[in-house]
Design a protein around this motif. Sequence first.
Motif, PDB file in Angstrom:
ATOM      1  N   VAL A   3     -34.102   5.654  30.232  1.00 28.94           N
ATOM      2  CA  VAL A   3     -34.537   4.294  29.909  1.00 28.94           C
ATOM      3  C   VAL A   3     -33.508   3.606  29.009  1.00 28.94           C
ATOM      4  O   VAL A   3     -33.067   4.155  27.993  1.00 28.94           O
ATOM      5  CB  VAL A   3     -35.911   4.318  29.219  1.00 28.94           C
ATOM      6  N   GLY A   4     -33.126   2.410  29.402  1.00 31.95           N
ATOM      7  CA  GLY A   4     -32.144   1.636  28.650  1.00 31.95           C
ATOM      8  C   GLY A   4     -30.712   1.970  28.984  1.00 31.95           C
ATOM      9  O   GLY A   4     -29.792   1.270  28.532  1.00 31.95           O
ATOM     10  N   ARG A   5     -30.523   3.029  29.774  1.00 33.96           N
ATOM     11  CA  ARG A   5     -29.155   3.451  30.110  1.00 33.96           C
ATOM     12  C   ARG A   5     -28.887   3.324  31.608  1.00 33.96           C
ATOM     13  O   ARG A   5     -27.829   3.721  32.097  1.00 33.96           O
ATOM     14  CB  ARG A   5     -28.932   4.903  29.689  1.00 33.96           C
ATOM     15  N   GLU A   6     -29.842   2.763  32.352  1.00 33.94           N
ATOM     16  CA  GLU A   6     -29.736   2.729  33.809  1.00 33.94           C
ATOM     17  C   GLU A   6     -28.466   2.041  34.281  1.00 33.94           C
ATOM     18  O   GLU A   6     -27.840   2.476  35.268  1.00 33.94           O
ATOM     19  CB  GLU A   6     -30.955   1.997  34.407  1.00 33.94           C
ATOM     20  N   TYR A   7     -28.066   0.988  33.591  1.00 33.06           N
ATOM     21  CA  TYR A   7     -26.942   0.173  34.049  1.00 33.06           C
ATOM     22  C   TYR A   7     -25.603   0.900  33.954  1.00 33.06           C
ATOM     23  O   TYR A   7     -24.615   0.484  34.566  1.00 33.06           O
ATOM     24  CB  TYR A   7     -26.874  -1.124  33.239  1.00 33.06           C
ATOM     25  N   ARG A   8     -25.539   1.979  33.183  1.00 37.04           N
ATOM     26  CA  ARG A   8     -24.246   2.653  33.008  1.00 37.04           C
ATOM     27  C   ARG A   8     -24.275   4.126  33.372  1.00 37.04           C
ATOM     28  O   ARG A   8     -23.261   4.810  33.230  1.00 37.04           O
ATOM     29  CB  ARG A   8     -23.773   2.501  31.563  1.00 37.04           C
ATOM     30  N   LEU A   9     -25.408   4.618  33.869  1.00 43.38           N
ATOM     31  CA  LEU A   9     -25.474   6.036  34.207  1.00 43.38           C
ATOM     32  C   LEU A   9     -24.696   6.315  35.487  1.00 43.38           C
ATOM     33  O   LEU A   9     -24.811   5.580  36.475  1.00 43.38           O
ATOM     34  CB  LEU A   9     -26.919   6.484  34.390  1.00 43.38           C
ATOM     35  N   ARG A  10     -23.949   7.369  35.452  1.00 41.56           N
ATOM     36  CA  ARG A  10     -23.284   7.850  36.654  1.00 41.56           C
ATOM     37  C   ARG A  10     -23.884   9.196  37.022  1.00 41.56           C
ATOM     38  O   ARG A  10     -23.995  10.077  36.183  1.00 41.56           O
ATOM     39  CB  ARG A  10     -21.777   7.998  36.413  1.00 41.56           C
ATOM     40  N   ARG A  37     -25.040  19.730  45.679  1.00 41.75           N
ATOM     41  CA  ARG A  37     -25.336  19.207  47.014  1.00 41.75           C
ATOM     42  C   ARG A  37     -24.482  17.996  47.346  1.00 41.75           C
ATOM     43  O   ARG A  37     -24.667  17.351  48.369  1.00 41.75           O
ATOM     44  CB  ARG A  37     -26.813  18.806  47.093  1.00 41.75           C
ATOM     45  N   GLY A  38     -23.553  17.633  46.439  1.00 39.15           N
ATOM     46  CA  GLY A  38     -22.662  16.515  46.709  1.00 39.15           C
ATOM     47  C   GLY A  38     -23.287  15.157  46.511  1.00 39.15           C
ATOM     48  O   GLY A  38     -22.763  14.153  46.964  1.00 39.15           O
ATOM     49  N   PHE A  39     -24.422  15.090  45.800  1.00 42.61           N
ATOM     50  CA  PHE A  39     -25.100  13.821  45.568  1.00 42.61           C
ATOM     51  C   PHE A  39     -24.408  13.035  44.462  1.00 42.61           C
ATOM     52  O   PHE A  39     -23.981  13.601  43.475  1.00 42.61           O
ATOM     53  CB  PHE A  39     -26.556  14.081  45.173  1.00 42.61           C
ATOM     54  N   ARG A  40     -24.307  11.705  44.643  1.00 46.82           N
ATOM     55  CA  ARG A  40     -23.816  10.848  43.574  1.00 46.82           C
ATOM     56  C   ARG A  40     -24.774   9.678  43.417  1.00 46.82           C
ATOM     57  O   ARG A  40     -25.013   8.922  44.357  1.00 46.82           O
ATOM     58  CB  ARG A  40     -22.417  10.311  43.876  1.00 46.82           C
ATOM     59  N   ALA A  41     -25.335   9.534  42.223  1.00 46.09           N
ATOM     60  CA  ALA A  41     -26.236   8.408  41.962  1.00 46.09           C
ATOM     61  C   ALA A  41     -25.420   7.129  41.855  1.00 46.09           C
ATOM     62  O   ALA A  41     -24.221   7.159  41.592  1.00 46.09           O
ATOM     63  CB  ALA A  41     -27.011   8.647  40.668  1.00 46.09           C
ATOM     64  N   PRO A  42     -26.049   5.967  42.095  1.00 47.09           N
ATOM     65  CA  PRO A  42     -25.325   4.699  41.928  1.00 47.09           C
ATOM     66  C   PRO A  42     -24.721   4.590  40.533  1.00 47.09           C
ATOM     67  O   PRO A  42     -25.326   5.005  39.555  1.00 47.09           O
ATOM     68  CB  PRO A  42     -26.435   3.653  42.144  1.00 47.09           C
ATOM     69  N   SER A  43     -23.523   4.028  40.461  1.00 47.59           N
ATOM     70  CA  SER A  43     -22.793   4.017  39.187  1.00 47.59           C
ATOM     71  C   SER A  43     -22.788   2.654  38.510  1.00 47.59           C
ATOM     72  O   SER A  43     -22.344   2.525  37.393  1.00 47.59           O
ATOM     73  CB  SER A  43     -21.343   4.451  39.411  1.00 47.59           C
ATOM     74  N   THR A  44     -23.285   1.619  39.174  1.00 50.21           N
ATOM     75  CA  THR A  44     -23.331   0.304  38.548  1.00 50.21           C
ATOM     76  C   THR A  44     -24.703  -0.308  38.772  1.00 50.21           C
ATOM     77  O   THR A  44     -25.473   0.135  39.625  1.00 50.21           O
ATOM     78  CB  THR A  44     -22.276  -0.637  39.152  1.00 50.21           C
ATOM     79  N   THR A  45     -24.982  -1.340  38.023  1.00 56.44           N
ATOM     80  CA  THR A  45     -26.254  -2.040  38.194  1.00 56.44           C
ATOM     81  C   THR A  45     -26.397  -2.533  39.629  1.00 56.44           C
ATOM     82  O   THR A  45     -27.453  -2.396  40.245  1.00 56.44           O
ATOM     83  CB  THR A  45     -26.325  -3.234  37.229  1.00 56.44           C
ATOM     84  N   GLU A  46     -25.326  -3.104  40.187  1.00 59.24           N
ATOM     85  CA  GLU A  46     -25.409  -3.655  41.531  1.00 59.24           C
ATOM     86  C   GLU A  46     -25.705  -2.562  42.548  1.00 59.24           C
ATOM     87  O   GLU A  46     -26.503  -2.726  43.462  1.00 59.24           O
ATOM     88  CB  GLU A  46     -24.110  -4.384  41.886  1.00 59.24           C
ATOM     89  N   GLU A  47     -25.037  -1.401  42.429  1.00 62.45           N
ATOM     90  CA  GLU A  47     -25.303  -0.310  43.349  1.00 62.45           C
ATOM     91  C   GLU A  47     -26.741   0.157  43.210  1.00 62.45           C
ATOM     92  O   GLU A  47     -27.410   0.477  44.183  1.00 62.45           O
ATOM     93  CB  GLU A  47     -24.356   0.863  43.073  1.00 62.45           C
ATOM     94  N   PHE A  48     -27.232   0.200  41.988  1.00 68.83           N
ATOM     95  CA  PHE A  48     -28.599   0.662  41.772  1.00 68.83           C
ATOM     96  C   PHE A  48     -29.579  -0.298  42.437  1.00 68.83           C
ATOM     97  O   PHE A  48     -30.523   0.117  43.101  1.00 68.83           O
ATOM     98  CB  PHE A  48     -28.903   0.750  40.266  1.00 68.83           C
ATOM     99  N   ILE A  49     -29.325  -1.591  42.276  1.00 66.39           N
ATOM    100  CA  ILE A  49     -30.219  -2.584  42.863  1.00 66.39           C
ATOM    101  C   ILE A  49     -30.208  -2.478  44.381  1.00 66.39           C
ATOM    102  O   ILE A  49     -31.235  -2.615  45.041  1.00 66.39           O
ATOM    103  CB  ILE A  49     -29.799  -3.993  42.409  1.00 66.39           C
ATOM    104  N   ASP A  50     -29.031  -2.209  44.956  1.00 65.81           N
ATOM    105  CA  ASP A  50     -28.911  -2.144  46.404  1.00 65.81           C
ATOM    106  C   ASP A  50     -29.385  -0.821  46.990  1.00 65.81           C
ATOM    107  O   ASP A  50     -29.582  -0.717  48.196  1.00 65.81           O
ATOM    108  CB  ASP A  50     -27.451  -2.369  46.819  1.00 65.81           C
ATOM    109  N   ALA A  51     -29.521   0.214  46.130  1.00 70.89           N
ATOM    110  CA  ALA A  51     -29.829   1.551  46.654  1.00 70.89           C
ATOM    111  C   ALA A  51     -31.234   1.620  47.222  1.00 70.89           C
ATOM    112  O   ALA A  51     -32.133   0.930  46.781  1.00 70.89           O
ATOM    113  CB  ALA A  51     -29.679   2.579  45.535  1.00 70.89           C
TER     114      ALA A  51
END
Length: 679
Positions: free
Chosen positions: A381-388, A665-679
Amino acid sequence: MTARDAAGDGSPDSLLFEPLPVAGHILQNRVVLTAHRFDVNAYSPAQDGGQYLGYLSRLVSGRVGLAMTQAIPVPPVGPRGEFPLRYLRDRLCRAADIIHATGAVALVQTIHKGITGSAGGDATVPWDGGPMWGFSAVRSDTGPEVGHAMTAVEIERLLEGWALTAELVLECGFDGLELHGGHGYLLHQSISPRTNQRTDDWGEPLAFWRALTGRLRAVLGLRAILSARFPTRELRPPEAGGLSDEHLRELAASLIDTGNIDLVNPSEGSSFLHYPRSVGSYRRPHGDFMDGVAALRERLAGAVPVLGVGRIVTTAEAEDHLRRGRCDLVGMTRAHIADPDVLPKVRTGRGDEVRHCVGANHCIDRISANTYAMCFHNPDVGREYRLRGPGPAPRKRVLVIGAGPAGLAAAVEARRCGHAVDIVERAERTGGRLAAITGVSPAVELVEAVDHLSREARRLGVRLRLGTTADAGLLADGGFDAIVLATGSRPAPPPFPTDDTVSCVASEDAVDAAAAFGVARVVVVDLLGNDEGAVVAEQLIGAGHEVLVATPQPVVGAYLGVTHAADHLTRLLAGGAAVRERTSVQSVRDGVATVTDAVTGRSDRVPCDLVVVVADRVAEDGLAEPARRRHSVEVSVVGDASAPRAAMTAFVEGTDAGRALGDARGFRAPSTTEEFIDA
């Protein structure tokens, strides 16, 4: 009603997941993310809003029925018609798109604080040195300033500012807006005899509400939703200008009779001082406001939907309130802060995996301290925009030493990434010092934070080795690729001389040590002034012991969050405890604690059976160097083993340590706010 019905599990006869029409819009379910402040700077022109949008995106990702944004403070139009909020257009358009992408109906909450706090505290609108605006020139009950009584011209400027805000909201694609009329803000002040003492037309309690809702309805048209947050209980006695619950219901009914309101969102409290009740911690019951909500719904007789709010933590609780006809839809905001996936988990039969809100209130307490919200045990929480997310990595064998908050969080995250994980814990149970909280205090709800992780560890196949002490031999012979040291901390020696005639123990040992005396005389020496001292004192009081809390701080609980601090002294005194502030313990000898008042210099001798020392601790990091000598092994030191601090930081550091091992497993979470919104 069957247990399956009560679970709100998405079965065909579950009310919680039924659609609900509101003013021509169809909510896909009856779960609401109510408006709440994430950060005082979320709308600041000095920031781009990315942090808030990332938070909002994650919060609504579970597909609720209705979501409201953080409130926009509404400015009056300037003397020449200036409207300063147009810079928010892009930010609000993105917020509307985020919410609509999940199928939810989207509202913006709007607010004017009136005579609350002090002038110049709003980061949204630049301050020009002017006073707070209200209906009468009275002093704020949360600050030293007297407000300015608006003139008729200024009231008109404010109404126009609200109308232009509504136009902006519609331009950005929202489905309507909400008026915050609770918690002692301007709209609440308009109905209060304490803050509205006018003798002109604006002195009539609902005059401003009627004028405003009529103006907004003209802007919004018939299809947009206009929601009103309205108090059901003021928590203020009549002699202090408080209104009765029945009077508030009659005012609400009169407001609904205008035909301008489509939804009612009840609240309790008429001041920031009431936040311990308005946003209750684990000390308040679940469904805290629901009696008032149900009474309001009965009075309104189905004229508009009524929202159920007040510590509704689980979908089972939400379903129960709906089944009993106490509300039409349910606010589950803190439930989603703790776990944004609560709805998809429940709907897919994984309700036992939900991370429930435990009422720690780190979210609201951090917000009230003018920083952004975080959660006691949701580390993102509060770190979503910058979590990789972790990048691709080979499968590793991971050893976690310590099964407290940091160790459990690391183990669970590493296992989710696909690694093989062992936990070694010297105690016979998981949870670390949090697990020492017992049922004699409502703080026992906090233990669910570590119990949840323990269940997840077992479900995911983490190998738990309890009652096992790790040593250098284990590090040398274990065959591990990575080691996470979450070995916690130990008490420092008492910071005063003692002859051992009285045991001096740390918080985690206090309840058991006191129980040996039956009814013990306990001195709690609180050097920290945070949650640890508050919880241990309340546990001892709850167990029936005689308690003296001594602190060198100016006030007891000096570093508690606002929802815990506001009534902490009251709770201690109501439980029979004695409190000595600005007081230090000089020594403990011959069964007596000598305490000295820093102001007067007076010393007293206090007979006692036990002394509980809430003080700085020492990191248990002795295995760090042996582990680092194994050059082929990744080593992380987290939680108290890195530096003794609060449990929330342990959850964050442990999670990050597990995530840093990479995803097998080679998973990569979205790394930017925009990627997160689009995911």
